[in-house]
Design an enzyme around this catalytic site. Structure first.
Site, mmCIF file in Angstrom:
data_model
loop_
_atom_site.group_PDB
_atom_site.id
_atom_site.type_symbol
_atom_site.label_atom_id
_atom_site.label_comp_id
_atom_site.label_asym_id
_atom_site.label_seq_id
_atom_site.Cartn_x
_atom_site.Cartn_y
_atom_site.Cartn_z
ATOM 1 N N CYS A 1 0.617 -1.153 0.078
ATOM 2 C CA CYS A 1 -0.053 0.047 0.068
ATOM 3 C C CYS A 1 0.799 1.183 -0.133
ATOM 4 C CB CYS A 1 -1.150 -0.167 1.110
ATOM 5 S SG CYS A 1 -2.055 -1.493 1.226
ATOM 6 N N HIS B 1 -3.244 6.960 3.144
ATOM 7 C CA HIS B 1 -3.614 5.903 2.491
ATOM 8 C C HIS B 1 -5.159 5.363 3.005
ATOM 9 C CE1 HIS B 1 -3.990 1.655 1.086
ATOM 10 N NE2 HIS B 1 -3.876 1.098 2.408
ATOM 11 N N ASN C 1 -10.037 -0.428 0.212
ATOM 12 C CA ASN C 1 -8.802 -0.261 0.248
ATOM 13 C C ASN C 1 -8.063 -0.749 -1.242
ATOM 14 O OD1 ASN C 1 -5.926 -0.535 0.318
ATOM 15 N ND2 ASN C 1 -6.234 -1.397 2.636
HETATM 16 O O1 UT7 Z 1 -3.859 -1.395 3.760
HETATM 17 C C1 UT7 Z 1 -2.740 -1.877 4.419
HETATM 18 C C2 UT7 Z 1 -2.951 -2.150 5.887
HETATM 19 N N1 UT7 Z 1 -4.199 -2.695 6.260
HETATM 20 C C3 UT7 Z 1 -4.918 -1.970 7.356
HETATM 21 O O2 UT7 Z 1 -4.242 -1.187 7.751
HETATM 22 C C4 UT7 Z 1 -5.958 -3.014 7.869
HETATM 23 C C5 UT7 Z 1 -6.124 -2.764 9.249
HETATM 24 N N2 UT7 Z 1 -6.913 -3.283 10.087
HETATM 25 C C6 UT7 Z 1 -8.323 -3.082 9.919
HETATM 26 O O3 UT7 Z 1 -8.628 -2.235 9.390
HETATM 27 C C7 UT7 Z 1 -9.230 -3.846 10.931
HETATM 28 O O4 UT7 Z 1 -8.561 -4.460 12.020
HETATM 29 C C8 UT7 Z 1 -10.136 -4.885 10.387
HETATM 30 C C9 UT7 Z 1 -11.252 -3.908 9.418
HETATM 31 C C10 UT7 Z 1 -9.612 -5.533 9.267
HETATM 32 C C11 UT7 Z 1 -10.885 -5.405 11.355
HETATM 33 O O5 UT7 Z 1 -11.643 -4.551 12.407
HETATM 34 P P1 UT7 Z 1 -11.313 -4.941 13.797
HETATM 35 O O6 UT7 Z 1 -12.270 -4.060 14.615
HETATM 36 O O7 UT7 Z 1 -9.922 -4.975 13.922
HETATM 37 O O8 UT7 Z 1 -12.186 -6.558 14.198
HETATM 38 P P2 UT7 Z 1 -11.552 -7.754 14.489
HETATM 39 O O9 UT7 Z 1 -10.542 -8.584 13.245
HETATM 40 O O10 UT7 Z 1 -10.869 -7.600 15.968
HETATM 41 O O11 UT7 Z 1 -12.730 -8.808 14.529
HETATM 42 C C12 UT7 Z 1 -13.914 -8.208 15.557
HETATM 43 C C13 UT7 Z 1 -14.886 -9.266 15.412
HETATM 44 C C14 UT7 Z 1 -14.664 -10.641 15.535
HETATM 45 O O12 UT7 Z 1 -15.534 -11.244 15.877
HETATM 46 P P3 UT7 Z 1 -15.366 -11.938 17.419
HETATM 47 O O13 UT7 Z 1 -14.149 -12.586 17.483
HETATM 48 O O14 UT7 Z 1 -15.172 -10.562 18.341
HETATM 49 O O15 UT7 Z 1 -16.513 -12.641 17.535
HETATM 50 C C15 UT7 Z 1 -14.559 -10.956 13.936
HETATM 51 O O16 UT7 Z 1 -14.661 -12.441 13.697
HETATM 52 O O17 UT7 Z 1 -15.491 -9.043 13.973
HETATM 53 C C16 UT7 Z 1 -15.642 -10.114 13.203
HETATM 54 N N3 UT7 Z 1 -15.636 -10.062 11.947
HETATM 55 C C17 UT7 Z 1 -16.400 -9.769 11.218
HETATM 56 N N4 UT7 Z 1 -17.896 -9.643 11.343
HETATM 57 C C18 UT7 Z 1 -18.775 -9.336 10.290
HETATM 58 C C19 UT7 Z 1 -14.351 -9.839 11.138
HETATM 59 N N5 UT7 Z 1 -14.698 -9.666 9.981
HETATM 60 C C20 UT7 Z 1 -16.136 -9.415 9.879
HETATM 61 C C21 UT7 Z 1 -17.019 -9.142 8.813
HETATM 62 N N6 UT7 Z 1 -18.127 -9.089 8.980
HETATM 63 N N7 UT7 Z 1 -16.632 -8.890 7.526
#
Ligand code: UT7
Length: 310
Positions: free
Chosen positions: A112, A237, A267
């Protein structure tokens, strides 16, 4: 000699994939995607469309906006993690499709952060007198490396391309400072093995993204001898609206000074900054003579920031 961004262009494939479309194929919801990422929809390339196909209309527009023709371009740099082939480079394909006159052409891989890495290289080529007109493109077809069964990554990425022509100039416009960094020890946060699908540890990446973009932005400003008060617009970004808001907070910037269009494109990796820059410019959010701060973060890990006078 100064390095002026003389022309901008962008292109996204017409096919739109909305959060509602994703609800039908994954255990996810529009509500989750919107609140956790800020994304409402993204554009997806057709099966036959490669990075060089998306790059072509973006590059043509940037060259035209620069008042040049493809024959004037002496160097083509494409930042991409989703190249047409392992080799030849996507830049070689693009230069041929544009009808350039045998320019130096190569791809760079910095995920990215690719576009700002490429812009830094273009700046050095111009400043050293090597070239007068360099085409810098970020073009990605992440839809081809997404695991469409993995809801934690499938909802985030989109396809698209953005382009800039960087030209030698003795005017006011210039790329003033660049701070580019990497740390391979964190490679496991975000990676894609050859021939396989992308993998990301989201939460880990999230935290590293905010801290590194904040630090690089401050260092680039210091190097340019400017402060945030001088900056007309910060173009980060587009990875997650919560990352963008947290960055604005850490830099103590009002949200309207930090551009975002993530709701429309998701993204798009190396294409995200040039697409955002193009749209901000079209919307009149900055004009010739304004100072801009670009900052990015991505797999590698790689990150950096650029301060420029448009
Ligand atoms: O471009 C290069 C760099 N990339 C980034 O900078 C990405 C950085 N990371 C992020 O943007 C975020 O971490 C994400 C958007 C990828 C995820 O958001 P989060 O708030 O960190 O969620 P998480 O991974 O901690 O997951 C929270 C919950 C989980 O469920 P439990 O374990 O709390 O029951 C996941 O299983 O959300 C669940 N989950 C979803 N639920 C519905 C993960 N993806 C989804 C989804 N729909 N698509």
């Amino acid at each position: 000699m100064k390095a002026e961004i003389k022309g901008l262009g962008m292109y996204v494939p017409p096919r739109v994939l909305t959060n509602e479309d994703l609800e039908k194929i994954l255990d996810t919801s529009d509500e989750w995607i919107t609140t956790r990422t800020g994304i409402k929809e993204r554009h997806i390339a057709e099966e036959w469309e490669n990075a060089s196909d998306l790059a072509l209309p973006a590059a043509k527009e940037a060259i035209e906006n620069a008042g040049l023709t493809p024959k004037d371009i002496e160097c083509v740099i494409v930042a991409t993690s989703t190249p047409d082939m392992t080799f030849p480079s996507t830049a070689c394909f693009l230069a041929d499709k544009l009808g350039c006159s045998k320019p130096m052409a190569f791809d760079i891989s910095a995920a990215c952060s690719g576009f700002i890495y490429a812009l830094t290289i273009a700046n050095s080529f111009i400043k050293s007198g090597q070239f007068k007109n360099v085409l810098v493109v970020g073009s990605e077809v992440f839809s081809k490396i997404i695991d469409w069964n993995d809801r934690s990554t499938a909802v985030i990425f989109g396809d698209g391309a953005g382009a800039a022509v960087v030209s030698a100039s003795d005017g006011e416009s210039d790329i003033l400072a660049a701070v580019m960094k990497s740390d391979g020890s964190h490679w496991g946060s975000l990676y894609c093995p050859v021939g396989e699908k992308l993998k990301m540890r989201g939460r880990e990446t999230f935290k590293l993204a905010i801290k590194s973009m904040e630090t690089a932005s401050k260092k680039a400003l210091e190097k340019a001898g400017l402060t945030l008060d001088d900056i007309k617009l910060v173009i980060p970004h587009q990875a997650n609206i919560r990352i963008i808001k947290a960055l604005a907070e850490r830099l103590e910037l009002p949200e309207d000074k930090v551009f975002s269009n993530i709701h429309k494109y998701g993204n798009t990796s190396a294409a995200s900054i040039p697409i955002a820059m193009y749209e901000a410019w079209k919307e009149g959010k900055f004009k010739k003579g304004d100072y801009l701060l670009l900052t990015a973060f991505g797999g590698g890990l790689t990150w950096g920031a650029i301060v420029l006078k448009f």
